[in-house]
Design a protein around this motif. Structure first.
Motif, PDB file in Angstrom:
ATOM      1  N   GLY A 476      38.244  50.740  28.581  1.00 48.72           N
ATOM      2  CA  GLY A 476      39.413  50.581  29.432  1.00 48.72           C
ATOM      3  C   GLY A 476      39.159  49.804  30.704  1.00 48.72           C
ATOM      4  O   GLY A 476      39.909  49.925  31.675  1.00 48.72           O
ATOM      5  N   GLY A 477      38.083  48.955  30.718  1.00 55.21           N
ATOM      6  CA  GLY A 477      37.778  48.159  31.907  1.00 55.21           C
ATOM      7  C   GLY A 477      38.761  47.018  32.105  1.00 55.21           C
ATOM      8  O   GLY A 477      39.617  46.731  31.255  1.00 55.21           O
ATOM      9  N   GLU A 478      38.650  46.368  33.244  1.00 56.13           N
ATOM     10  CA  GLU A 478      39.520  45.227  33.560  1.00 56.13           C
ATOM     11  C   GLU A 478      39.343  44.117  32.517  1.00 56.13           C
ATOM     12  O   GLU A 478      38.234  43.833  32.060  1.00 56.13           O
ATOM     13  CB  GLU A 478      39.179  44.679  34.946  1.00 56.13           C
ATOM     14  CG  GLU A 478      39.672  45.551  36.079  1.00 56.13           C
ATOM     15  CD  GLU A 478      40.909  44.973  36.734  1.00 56.13           C
ATOM     16  OE1 GLU A 478      41.585  44.129  36.111  1.00 56.13           O
ATOM     17  OE2 GLU A 478      41.188  45.362  37.881  1.00 56.13           O
ATOM     18  N   ASN A 479      40.434  43.451  32.187  1.00 57.05           N
ATOM     19  CA  ASN A 479      40.413  42.354  31.234  1.00 57.05           C
ATOM     20  C   ASN A 479      39.777  41.123  31.877  1.00 57.05           C
ATOM     21  O   ASN A 479      40.269  40.632  32.902  1.00 57.05           O
ATOM     22  CB  ASN A 479      41.849  42.030  30.800  1.00 57.05           C
ATOM     23  CG  ASN A 479      41.909  40.981  29.710  1.00 57.05           C
ATOM     24  OD1 ASN A 479      41.297  39.925  29.820  1.00 57.05           O
ATOM     25  ND2 ASN A 479      42.668  41.259  28.665  1.00 57.05           N
ATOM     26  N   PRO A 480      38.707  40.570  31.305  1.00 57.16           N
ATOM     27  CA  PRO A 480      38.049  39.422  31.939  1.00 57.16           C
ATOM     28  C   PRO A 480      38.941  38.186  32.017  1.00 57.16           C
ATOM     29  O   PRO A 480      38.829  37.396  32.958  1.00 57.16           O
ATOM     30  CB  PRO A 480      36.825  39.165  31.046  1.00 57.16           C
ATOM     31  CG  PRO A 480      37.130  39.850  29.753  1.00 57.16           C
ATOM     32  CD  PRO A 480      38.008  41.009  30.087  1.00 57.16           C
ATOM     33  N   TYR A 481      39.834  38.011  31.058  1.00 60.32           N
ATOM     34  CA  TYR A 481      40.717  36.845  31.081  1.00 60.32           C
ATOM     35  C   TYR A 481      41.745  36.950  32.205  1.00 60.32           C
ATOM     36  O   TYR A 481      42.082  35.953  32.854  1.00 60.32           O
ATOM     37  CB  TYR A 481      41.398  36.675  29.723  1.00 60.32           C
ATOM     38  CG  TYR A 481      40.427  36.335  28.629  1.00 60.32           C
ATOM     39  CD1 TYR A 481      39.950  35.042  28.461  1.00 60.32           C
ATOM     40  CD2 TYR A 481      39.933  37.338  27.776  1.00 60.32           C
ATOM     41  CE1 TYR A 481      39.029  34.731  27.473  1.00 60.32           C
ATOM     42  CE2 TYR A 481      39.006  37.036  26.781  1.00 60.32           C
ATOM     43  CZ  TYR A 481      38.561  35.735  26.636  1.00 60.32           C
ATOM     44  OH  TYR A 481      37.633  35.440  25.660  1.00 60.32           O
ATOM     45  N   ALA A 482      42.234  38.163  32.444  1.00 59.26           N
ATOM     46  CA  ALA A 482      43.165  38.365  33.559  1.00 59.26           C
ATOM     47  C   ALA A 482      42.462  38.120  34.890  1.00 59.26           C
ATOM     48  O   ALA A 482      43.032  37.500  35.803  1.00 59.26           O
ATOM     49  CB  ALA A 482      43.740  39.781  33.512  1.00 59.26           C
TER      50      ALA A 482
END
Length: 627
Positions: A476-482
Motif C-alpha cells: 500500500g505504498g505511494e505509487n511511484p508513477y504518481a
C-alpha cells in the motif's frame, strides 16, 4: 541475505554513452581490467540522439578557425562562468579526438577537398561541427562500440576469453557506491531484467551517466536521464557545482503530442531554417543582445549571406547561443504571438529544396514524418524550449576528471564546470571525447598507483540490499508513477525556464513534501523486470538532484545563461565570480556553499576585448587580468 553476483575490476565505468565508452577504451588500453555498466541496451545511450555534430576547431571550412577562437566562443557562451582550464583543454584537444575517431572507423561527411566537413552552429564564430548528416551521435556510438569489440577480439586471441579485459554489463543499474577509509571500493546494483543483485569491487569508478532531464515534464532526454551519477556522487561525499544552470534547448517539438519534447536539431537553423511567430514575422532580429551585435546580422539579406560567404562573420540571429534563442521564443509566446500549442514556427521548407533537406537532415525528415506526419520539406515545425542539458554536475579537477572522493571520476554531462552557465551546440560531443579520454587515462593511473585495494564492507553491502528491496516490501505504498508526475510538475512549473523567488521557495517546500512521500514509495510485484520498482529507486536520485537545482536557483539572484530570474533580469559581475556548490550533510540534507570561480590566466584574458570583458567582470578583475 539475497544472492549477490560478484566481480572484480580495476576500473568500472558507469554509463555507456560517448564519455563512458571513450573512458573505457582508454582504461583498457592502459592495461586495466575494465567494466562498462549500461543502464539501457548497449548502443542505446542518449548520445545517439545528438544530431548536429561535434565541435572542433580543425579549420577545414574556414582556415581562420583555431583553438583560441573556439575557447573564446565557449567562454562567451557560458557567460564566463566556465572553468577556463576545462574550456581550454577542450578547445585544444577536440581536433585530435575527432581525427582519432576517424582512425577507429568513423565516416564523417566531407568537403569537396576531401576534408572532414564542418557546419555552422549557434554561438560558434566559424563552421566548426564535424558531422555525419544529422546522425552524428549515432556514428560516434557506433564507432566507439566497434573499437570496444575490436579490443574484445584482441582479448580472445591473447587470453582465449572475449571478456578478459573489457566487458559490457547491459541493462544494469547502479544504486550505491562503496568506500573504504574514504576511498572508492566498489559499486552495487541490479540487472533490470531479472532483478538479481550484482557487486563490482573496484578501486576506480568513472561516472558517465548523463543528465537529469526526466525530472521535467517536457524534455528531450531519454528515460535513463534520472540524475543517477549526480546523486551517487553526492551520497559518496563529492560535490555538485552550478546545478542552477539547465539548458532548455530552444527547439523541441511542441505539436503534435506524439513528438512533444523531441529535439529538433540546431542543424535545421545551421542549414538555413528561420524562426517565425504566429504573425509570420521573423522575430530573432529583435532579440540580439548588445554584447553580440558585432557578430550577428541586422537584416535578413545580411543573415543569408552567411550561408554562401565563408568570410562573412555576421551570423543569422537564429544561431545565437541557445539560452538567448530559448528566452526569445518564450518572450514571443508570452506576448501572445505563439502558436496554439505554445510554441513558434521553425521553417526550413521555404528556404531549402526537398532534396537539400533530405540530404542534410535525413533523420529529422523520417522521424517527424513517421511519428507525427509532419513533412519538414513542405511545412514548418511547431517548436519551443525543452529541457535538454544540465551544465552543472560533479565538481572535478579539470586535468584529471577526478572528483573530491579518491577513486571517483566523472566525464560528460554528469560533470560540471566545462560549459559554465550555458553550453554551445556541438560542444557536448567533443566534451565527451576529450574528458572521457582524460577520465579513463587518470582512473587507470590512479589504480596503478595504489599499494593496496580498498575493500567493500559487508555492513554497507547489506544496507544497499535493504534499501533496494524496501519499495518491494511496502504494502500500500505511494505509487511511484504518481510521485514522478508530481515531481515533474514541480520542476516544470516552478523551476523552469523563467524563475521567480516565490515560485522557487514554493518548489523547495514541495520537494520537502515529496522527500517524505518517497520514503513510503511502494512497488507491487517481484524483482523480475518490474518498471515500477526501477522508477521507485530512480526517484531518490531525481529528488536530491532537483533539490540542488531549486536551492541554487533561489540563491543566484541574477540571470545568466541557462538560469533566468524574472526578478533579477540582468547579469551581475559580482555573481560572475561565484560558483554554487552542493553537498549532502550527514542527515542527507542539501547544503549550499559559495566558491570562487577560478581566475583566468592573463594570456587567455587577452584573447577578449576589454570592452567585452566589462560586461562580465568587475574593474578589479580586469585590472588584475591586464597586469
Amino acid at each position: 541475505m539475497a544472492n549477490i553476483e560478484k566481480h572484480h575490476y580495476d576500473v568500472v565505468v558507469i554509463g555507456a554513452g560517448g564519455a563512458g565508452l571513450r573512458a573505457a577504451i582508454e582504461a583498457r588500453m592502459a592495461g586495466m581490467k575494465t567494466a562498462i555498466i549500461s543502464k539501457s541496451l548497449f548502443g542505446k545511450a542518449h548520445t545517439v540522439m545528438a544530431e548536429g555534430g561535434a565541435a572542433a576547431a580543425m579549420g577545414n571550412v574556414n582556415s581562420n578557425d583555431n583553438w583560441m577562437v573556439h575557447f573564446r566562443d565557449t567562454m562567451r557562451g557560458g557567460k564566463f562562468l566556465n572553468n577556463f582550464r576545462m574550456a581550454e583543454l577542450h578547445a585544444k584537444e577536440a581536433p585530435d579526438r575527432i581525427w582519432e575517431l576517424e582512425t577507429y572507423g568513423a565516416l564523417f561527411d566531407r568537403t569537396k577537398e576531401g576534408k572532414i566537413s564542418q557546419r555552422n552552429f549557434g554561438g560558434h564564430e566559424y563552421p566548426r561541427l564535424a558531422h555525419v548528416g544529422d546522425r552524428t551521435g549515432l556514428e560516434l556510438i557506433r564507432t566507439l562500440q566497434q573499437k570496444i569489440v575490436s579490443l574484445q577480439q584482441e582479448d580472445k586471441k591473447q587470453y582465449g576469453d572475449y571478456d578478459a579485459r573489457i566487458r559490457v554489463f547491459a541493462e544494469t543499474t547502479i544504486t550505491e557506491l562503496f568506500q573504504d577509509n574514504g576511498k572508492i571500493s566498489g559499486a552495487f546494483g541490479y540487472y533490470r531484467e531479472t532483478g538479481e543483485f550484482v557487486l563490482f569491487e573496484a578501486p576506480a569508478i568513472i561516472l558517465a551517466t548523463g543528465g537529469v532531464g526526466k525530472s521535467y515534464k517536457v524534455t528531450s532526454n531519454s528515460w535513463e536521464y534520472t540524475g543517477d551519477g549526480h546523486a551517487l556522487a553526492l551520497r559518496s561525499g563529492a560535490t555538485l557545482i552550478n546545478m542552477e544552470f539547465l539548458q532548455f534547448h530552444p527547439t523541441g517539438m511542441v505539436w503534435p503530442p506524439s513528438v512533444k519534447g523531441i529535439l529538433v536539431t540546431e542543424s535545421v537553423r545551421g542549414d538555413g531554417g528561420i524562426l517565425k511567430n504566429s504573425d509570420g514575422k521573423r522575430f530573432m532580429f529583435d532579440y540580439v543582445p548588445d554584447v553580440f551585435r558585432k557578430q550577428y546580422a541586422e537584416t535578413p539579406e545580411e543573415a543569408d549571406r552567411w550561408y554562401t560567404d565563408p568570410d562573412n562573420n555576421r551570423r543569422p540571429p537564429e544561431l545565437l547561443p541557445r539560452d538567448e534563442v530559448a528566452r526569445a521564443i518564450n518572450s514571443e509566446v508570452k506576448a501572445g504571438r505563439g502558436t496554439k500549442a505554445g510554441g513558434v514556427y521553425l521553417d526550413i521548407a521555404s528556404r531549402r529544396t526537398p532534396a537539400e533537406i533530405l540530404k542534410a537532415l535525413p533523420s529529422m525528415y523520417h522521424q517527424f514524418k513517421e511519428l507525427a506526419d509532419v513533412d519538414i520539406t513542405k511545412q514548418p515545425m511547431e517548436v519551443g524550449p525543452t529541457c535538454h542539458y544540465v551544465m552543472g554536475g560533479v565538481e572535478v579537477d579539470p586535468d584529471t576528471a577526478a572528483a573530491a572522493v579518491p577513486g571517483l571520476f566523472a566525464a560528460g554531462e554528469v560533470s560540471g564546470g566545462m560549459h559554465g552557465s550555458n553550453r554551445l551546440g556541438g560542444n557536448s560531443l567533443s566534451d565527451l571525447l576529450v574528458f572521457g579520454k582524460r577520465a579513463g587515462e587518470h582512473a587507470a593511473a590512479y589504480t596503478a598507483g595504489l599499494s593496496a585495494r580498498p575493500a567493500v564492507k559487508p555492513a554497507e553491502l547489506d544496507a544497499a540490499v535493504e534499501a533496494a528491496l524496501a519499495p518491494l516490501q511496502r504494502d500500500g505504498g505511494e505509487n511511484p508513477y504518481a510521485l514522478h508526475h508530481d515531481l515533474q510538475e514541480v520542476m516544470g512549473d516552478l523551476v523552469g525556464i523563467i524563475r521567480r523567488k516565490g515560485e522557487l521557495e514554493e518548489s523547495i517546500a514541495k520537494l520537502a513534501e515529496l522527500r517524505e512521500r518517497i520514503q513510503k514509495v511502494g512497488a507491487p510485484g517481484g524483482r523480475q523486470y518490474n518498471p515500477g520498482w526501477h522508477l521507485a529507486l530512480d526517484l531518490r536520485n531525481m529528488l536530491v538532484v532537483s533539490e540542488c537545482t531549486a536551492k541554487a536557483a533561489l540563491e543566484r539572484s541574477e540571470s545568466r545563461g541557462g538560469h533566468t530570474r524574472e526578478d533579477f533580469p540582468k547579469m551581475d559581475p559580482v555573481w560572475r565570480k561565484v560558483n554554487l556548490v552542493c553537498s549532502l550533510t550527514e542527515a542527507g540534507d542539501v547544503e549550499l556553499t559559495h566558491q570562487p570561480v577560478p581566475t583566468m590566466r592573463p594570456e587567455l584574458l587577452d584573447l577578449f576585448e576589454r570592452s567585452e570583458l566589462g560586461k562580465y567582470m568587475t574593474d578589479e578583475e580586469l585590472t588584475h587580468g591586464a597586469a
